[in-house]
Design a protein around this motif. Sequence first.
Motif, mmCIF file in Angstrom:
data_model
loop_
_atom_site.group_PDB
_atom_site.id
_atom_site.type_symbol
_atom_site.label_atom_id
_atom_site.label_comp_id
_atom_site.label_asym_id
_atom_site.label_seq_id
_atom_site.Cartn_x
_atom_site.Cartn_y
_atom_site.Cartn_z
ATOM 1 N N ILE A 300 0.661 -1.605 -0.263
ATOM 2 C CA ILE A 300 -0.258 -0.265 0.038
ATOM 3 C C ILE A 300 1.171 0.996 -0.069
ATOM 4 N N ASN A 301 0.323 2.112 -1.127
ATOM 5 C CA ASN A 301 1.986 2.886 -1.037
ATOM 6 C C ASN A 301 1.145 4.303 -1.958
ATOM 7 N N LYS A 302 1.419 4.968 -1.466
ATOM 8 C CA LYS A 302 0.407 6.357 -2.202
ATOM 9 C C LYS A 302 0.422 7.225 -4.159
ATOM 10 N N ASP A 303 2.509 6.436 -3.475
ATOM 11 C CA ASP A 303 3.217 6.654 -5.484
ATOM 12 C C ASP A 303 3.321 5.407 -5.716
ATOM 13 N N PRO A 304 2.831 5.458 -7.796
ATOM 14 C CA PRO A 304 2.367 4.128 -7.686
ATOM 15 C C PRO A 304 3.713 3.897 -9.212
ATOM 16 N N ALA A 306 6.421 3.702 -6.864
ATOM 17 C CA ALA A 306 6.796 3.558 -5.497
ATOM 18 C C ALA A 306 6.816 1.770 -6.327
ATOM 19 N N PRO A 307 8.788 1.371 -6.104
ATOM 20 C CA PRO A 307 9.607 0.438 -6.646
ATOM 21 C C PRO A 307 8.954 -1.356 -6.400
ATOM 22 N N ILE A 308 8.441 -0.768 -4.233
ATOM 23 C CA ILE A 308 7.965 -1.699 -3.683
ATOM 24 C C ILE A 308 6.753 -2.256 -4.832
ATOM 25 N N PHE A 309 5.988 -2.197 -5.962
ATOM 26 C CA PHE A 309 5.269 -2.398 -6.790
ATOM 27 C C PHE A 309 5.280 -3.329 -7.943
ATOM 28 N N GLN A 310 7.059 -3.241 -7.934
ATOM 29 C CA GLN A 310 7.815 -4.310 -8.318
ATOM 30 C C GLN A 310 8.111 -5.740 -8.417
ATOM 31 N N VAL A 311 7.542 -5.767 -6.669
ATOM 32 C CA VAL A 311 7.896 -6.455 -6.484
ATOM 33 C C VAL A 311 5.918 -6.883 -5.827
ATOM 34 N N ALA A 312 5.680 -6.450 -5.899
ATOM 35 C CA ALA A 312 4.558 -6.680 -5.391
ATOM 36 C C ALA A 312 3.502 -7.678 -5.859
ATOM 37 N N ASP A 313 2.604 -8.803 -6.042
ATOM 38 C CA ASP A 313 1.894 -9.687 -6.121
ATOM 39 C C ASP A 313 0.627 -9.102 -6.231
ATOM 40 N N VAL A 314 0.543 -7.516 -5.188
ATOM 41 C CA VAL A 314 -1.314 -7.097 -4.977
ATOM 42 C C VAL A 314 -0.479 -5.695 -4.825
ATOM 43 N N GLY A 315 -1.136 -4.621 -5.259
ATOM 44 C CA GLY A 315 -0.769 -3.168 -5.093
ATOM 45 C C GLY A 315 -1.925 -2.433 -4.716
ATOM 46 N N LEU A 316 -2.081 -1.612 -4.123
ATOM 47 C CA LEU A 316 -3.431 -0.914 -3.306
ATOM 48 C C LEU A 316 -2.565 1.075 -3.722
ATOM 49 N N VAL A 317 -2.831 1.793 -4.841
ATOM 50 C CA VAL A 317 -2.617 2.979 -4.801
ATOM 51 C C VAL A 317 -3.144 4.217 -4.159
#
Length: 334
Positions: A300-304, A306-317
């Motif tokens: 969960i991150n407000k920045d679409p 953010a590098p975490i989304f490259q490893v995430a299976d599920v993301g919430l912006v």
Amino acid sequence: PRSASAFTGPFSRSALQRLLSSLAILEQREGKLNHGSLSAITAAKSIGGPIHGFIAGSNIKSVAEEAAKVEGVEKIIAVDNAAYEKGLPENFASLVVENIKKGGYTHIIAGHTAFGKNLMPRVAALLDSQQISDITAIESENTFVRPIYAGNAIATVESSDSIKIITIRGTAFPAAEIQGGSATVEDGVDPKSEASAEWVSEDLAKSDRPDLATAGKVVSGGRGLKSKEDFDKIMQPFADSIGAAIGASRAAVDSGYADNSLQVGQTGKVVAPQLYMAVGISGAIQHLAGMKDSKVIAAINKDPDAPIFQVADVGLVGDLFEKVPELTEKLKST
Ligand code: FAD
């Protein structure tokens, strides 16, 4: 004369296996076996040859008997002496070395825990062997796989030392189960060497939540939480809604939002739960080094971007201050 190739068949392998023997260094705290020690036994099983366990501390009879129940362990070597209770490497290292010399082992294996990291390089130095740290796989009795550069490269290392001193990454080897075994328990050698350091006290963070290193679910908070008050207010009910352990990024720890025992990453704990949820964490490589082997990663991150989304299976912006309480309420009602 027999050619060298005559030694490469299945017979030579089993002959070699008979020469192998492992000593798993078992870590105990207040009479309970540490998870990493049970993983060390699993690693020893894949090397082959007999496996002995080594344990020391005060009143260790019952924990030694518990270890004796682990399937595949032939013998537990126990040294009952309060001088070793806290696992101070200053006297524990020479204790372990004396017992290695007596048993003539080829492989000495411990968990890559604070205790193992403190102890094993000293054991290696005393035996003039090369320390092989934090392995994640065993390819053969002398070839091991280990992540380097915070997990950005994987090295395959071969050791020609006659005694291999190894620490293993707990998340890469499942903990051996305490059942099905009937090892003998024997007194080990006690050199009664003086420790040049003295145990004074410890200040442990207590929590009713699952242990971070072994939890099936982990929710971690980062600098995006903004303050200690908000970290506690947002992350605690979130963790409790799914029975998760709480983790934190280094930025959150350095900013005083969370205790440093909660840090996940290269210089913190390495975890691989079924579910890892990163809240307000950017996903720096040093953080990823501690959690990227998790089965499912949610962020969960407000920045679409953010590098975490490259490893995430599920993301919430979105804004965590809105999204996490909303999610917590939904999870509580399921
Ligand atoms: P930041 O990078 O500041 O990210 C905060 C994130 O929160 C941002 O992505 C932002 O978009 C998001 N955010 C902000 N507000 C909100 C909001 N309201 N809602 C939603 N999202 C929001 N780091 C570790 O974690 N573990 C380690 O073990 C570790 N070891 C290190 C070792 C070395 C040698 C070095 C050099 C660094 C190490 N680091 C480690 C630090 C690492 O490089 C990063 O600085 C750190 O991980 C950043 O933490 P963070 O993601 O919480 O903070």
